[in-house]
Design an enzyme around this catalytic site. Structure first.
Site, PDB file in Angstrom:
ATOM      1  N   PRO A 198      -3.091   1.443  -3.719  1.00 33.64           N
ATOM      2  CA  PRO A 198      -3.672   0.102  -3.752  1.00 33.64           C
ATOM      3  C   PRO A 198      -4.981  -0.046  -2.972  1.00 33.64           C
ATOM      4  CG  PRO A 198      -1.721   0.162  -2.363  1.00 33.64           C
ATOM      5  CD  PRO A 198      -1.749   1.453  -3.107  1.00 33.64           C
ATOM      6  N   ASN A 199      -5.840  -0.836  -3.564  1.00 38.72           N
ATOM      7  CA  ASN A 199      -7.131  -1.218  -2.967  1.00 38.72           C
ATOM      8  C   ASN A 199      -8.174  -0.104  -2.947  1.00 38.72           C
ATOM      9  OD1 ASN A 199      -6.352  -3.967  -2.286  1.00 38.72           O
ATOM     10  ND2 ASN A 199      -4.988  -3.005  -0.789  1.00 38.72           N
ATOM     11  N   ARG A 224     -14.730  -2.905  -0.110  1.00 35.87           N
ATOM     12  CA  ARG A 224     -13.846  -3.140   1.030  1.00 35.87           C
ATOM     13  C   ARG A 224     -14.340  -2.414   2.292  1.00 35.87           C
ATOM     14  NH1 ARG A 224      -8.503   0.758   0.616  1.00 35.87           N
ATOM     15  NH2 ARG A 224      -7.859  -0.618   2.311  1.00 35.87           N
ATOM     16  N   TYR A 262     -14.692   2.742   5.086  1.00 30.67           N
ATOM     17  CA  TYR A 262     -14.549   3.570   3.880  1.00 30.67           C
ATOM     18  C   TYR A 262     -15.876   3.968   3.232  1.00 30.67           C
ATOM     19  CZ  TYR A 262      -9.731   2.023   4.380  1.00 30.67           C
ATOM     20  OH  TYR A 262      -8.476   1.769   4.876  1.00 30.67           O
ATOM     21  N   ASN A 308      -3.366   9.951  -2.341  1.00 30.43           N
ATOM     22  CA  ASN A 308      -3.708   9.017  -1.276  1.00 30.43           C
ATOM     23  C   ASN A 308      -2.942   7.728  -1.602  1.00 30.43           C
ATOM     24  OD1 ASN A 308      -4.717   7.157   0.496  1.00 30.43           O
ATOM     25  ND2 ASN A 308      -6.882   7.647   0.138  1.00 30.43           N
ATOM     26  N   ALA A 366      -1.997   2.047   1.481  1.00 25.07           N
ATOM     27  CA  ALA A 366      -1.059   1.342   2.380  1.00 25.07           C
ATOM     28  C   ALA A 366       0.396   1.761   2.155  1.00 25.07           C
ATOM     29  CB  ALA A 366      -1.210  -0.165   2.201  1.00 25.07           C
ATOM     30  N   GLU A 409      -1.633  15.353   0.955  1.00 29.51           N
ATOM     31  CA  GLU A 409      -1.884  13.949   1.309  1.00 29.51           C
ATOM     32  C   GLU A 409      -3.322  13.818   1.809  1.00 29.51           C
ATOM     33  OE1 GLU A 409       0.751  12.631   4.428  1.00 29.51           O
ATOM     34  OE2 GLU A 409      -0.278  10.699   4.652  1.00 29.51           O
ATOM     35  N   HIS A 431      -6.399  11.059   3.143  1.00 30.58           N
ATOM     36  CA  HIS A 431      -6.855   9.722   3.537  1.00 30.58           C
ATOM     37  C   HIS A 431      -8.335   9.794   3.851  1.00 30.58           C
ATOM     38  CE1 HIS A 431      -2.843   8.130   3.664  1.00 30.58           C
ATOM     39  NE2 HIS A 431      -2.470   9.249   4.260  1.00 30.58           N
ATOM     40  N   ILE A 432      -9.056   8.814   3.348  1.00 30.73           N
ATOM     41  CA  ILE A 432     -10.510   8.778   3.554  1.00 30.73           C
ATOM     42  C   ILE A 432     -10.813   8.551   5.036  1.00 30.73           C
ATOM     43  CG2 ILE A 432     -12.595   7.431   3.014  1.00 30.73           C
ATOM     44  CD1 ILE A 432     -11.169   6.848   0.234  1.00 30.73           C
ATOM     45  N   ARG A 490      -6.485   4.749  14.085  1.00 24.55           N
ATOM     46  CA  ARG A 490      -6.583   3.325  13.768  1.00 24.55           C
ATOM     47  C   ARG A 490      -5.350   2.578  14.304  1.00 24.55           C
ATOM     48  NH1 ARG A 490      -8.088   2.783   7.602  1.00 24.55           N
ATOM     49  NH2 ARG A 490      -8.345   0.600   8.251  1.00 24.55           N
TER      50      ARG A 490
HETATM   51  C1  DQA Z   1      -6.223   4.925   3.466  1.00 27.11           C
HETATM   52  C2  DQA Z   1      -5.675   4.528   4.841  1.00 27.11           C
HETATM   53  C3  DQA Z   1      -4.569   3.501   4.697  1.00 27.11           C
HETATM   54  O1  DQA Z   1      -4.054   3.157   5.965  1.00 27.11           O
HETATM   55  C4  DQA Z   1      -5.084   2.238   4.036  1.00 27.11           C
HETATM   56  O2  DQA Z   1      -4.037   1.336   3.822  1.00 27.11           O
HETATM   57  C5  DQA Z   1      -5.840   2.521   2.779  1.00 27.11           C
HETATM   58  C6  DQA Z   1      -6.671   3.718   2.688  1.00 27.11           C
HETATM   59  C7  DQA Z   1      -7.410   5.903   3.587  1.00 27.11           C
HETATM   60  O3  DQA Z   1      -7.724   6.539   2.573  1.00 27.11           O
HETATM   61  O4  DQA Z   1      -8.026   6.003   4.641  1.00 27.11           O
HETATM   62  O5  DQA Z   1      -5.834   1.700   1.865  1.00 27.11           O
HETATM   63  O6  DQA Z   1      -5.188   5.600   2.758  1.00 27.11           O
END
Ligand code: DQA
Length: 140
Positions: free
Chosen positions: A9-10, A17, A22, A73, A76, A97, A99-100, A106
């Site tokens: 998501p997102n 965003r 990001y 990825n 959330a 896995e 994550h950007i 964080r």
């Molecule tokens: C994320 C990190 C997550 O905590 C966050 O909810 C995201 C993006 C990242 O790629 O850094 O939506 O997965």
């Protein structure tokens, strides 16, 4: 080699965003970068994104016996989803896995990952490049 890239998501809001976290590149830029690299390396790749947990679970199930590896990825859902973990365990496909952002530096809740203990590798905080590193890791 056939790989599936799954984004949660997102991530479709990349470029809009929280640019300080990001970056300003878009989701389309990310897809292009992945497709270009896969082409260069001769890897067959599919890239999917969904804002829905159930859809991500279905994408994982549909990959059963069809792909050699998953780059995921879960965004959330990383921090909440046992359903995504169970789907990954069900299909027994090795996954990386990604994550950007650096989720380890964080908020506290971002330090939790349900899938991390089962991942072939975790790549965090390397920006879009993390996906490229994940492809290369599967080619090793
Ligand atoms: C994320 C990190 C997550 O905590 C966050 O909810 C995201 C993006 C990242 O790629 O850094 O939506 O997965």
């Amino acid at each position: 080699m056939k790989l599936l890239v799954l984004n949660g998501p997102n991530l479709n809001m990349l470029g809009i965003r929280e640019k300080d976290i990001y970056g300003s590149k878009t989701y389309a830029d990310l897809e292009k970068m992945i497709f270009d690299h896969a082409k260069e390396k001769g890897v067959e790749i599919e890239v999917k994104q969904s804002n829905c947990e159930g859809k991500l679970v279905t994408f994982i199930q549909e990959a059963y016996q069809k792909v050699d590896g998953i780059i995921i990825n879960p965004a959330a859902y990383t921090h909440t989803s046992i359903a995504i973990l169970d789907a990954l365990k069900a299909v027994s496909i090795p996954f990386i896995e990604v994550h950007i952002s650096d989720v380890s530096s964080r908020e506290e809740f971002r330090k939790i990952s349900y899938i991390a203990p089962y991942a072939k590798k975790r790549i965090i905080g390397h920006g879009f490049e993390g996906y490229i590193e994940a492809i290369d890791e599967f080619l090793k």
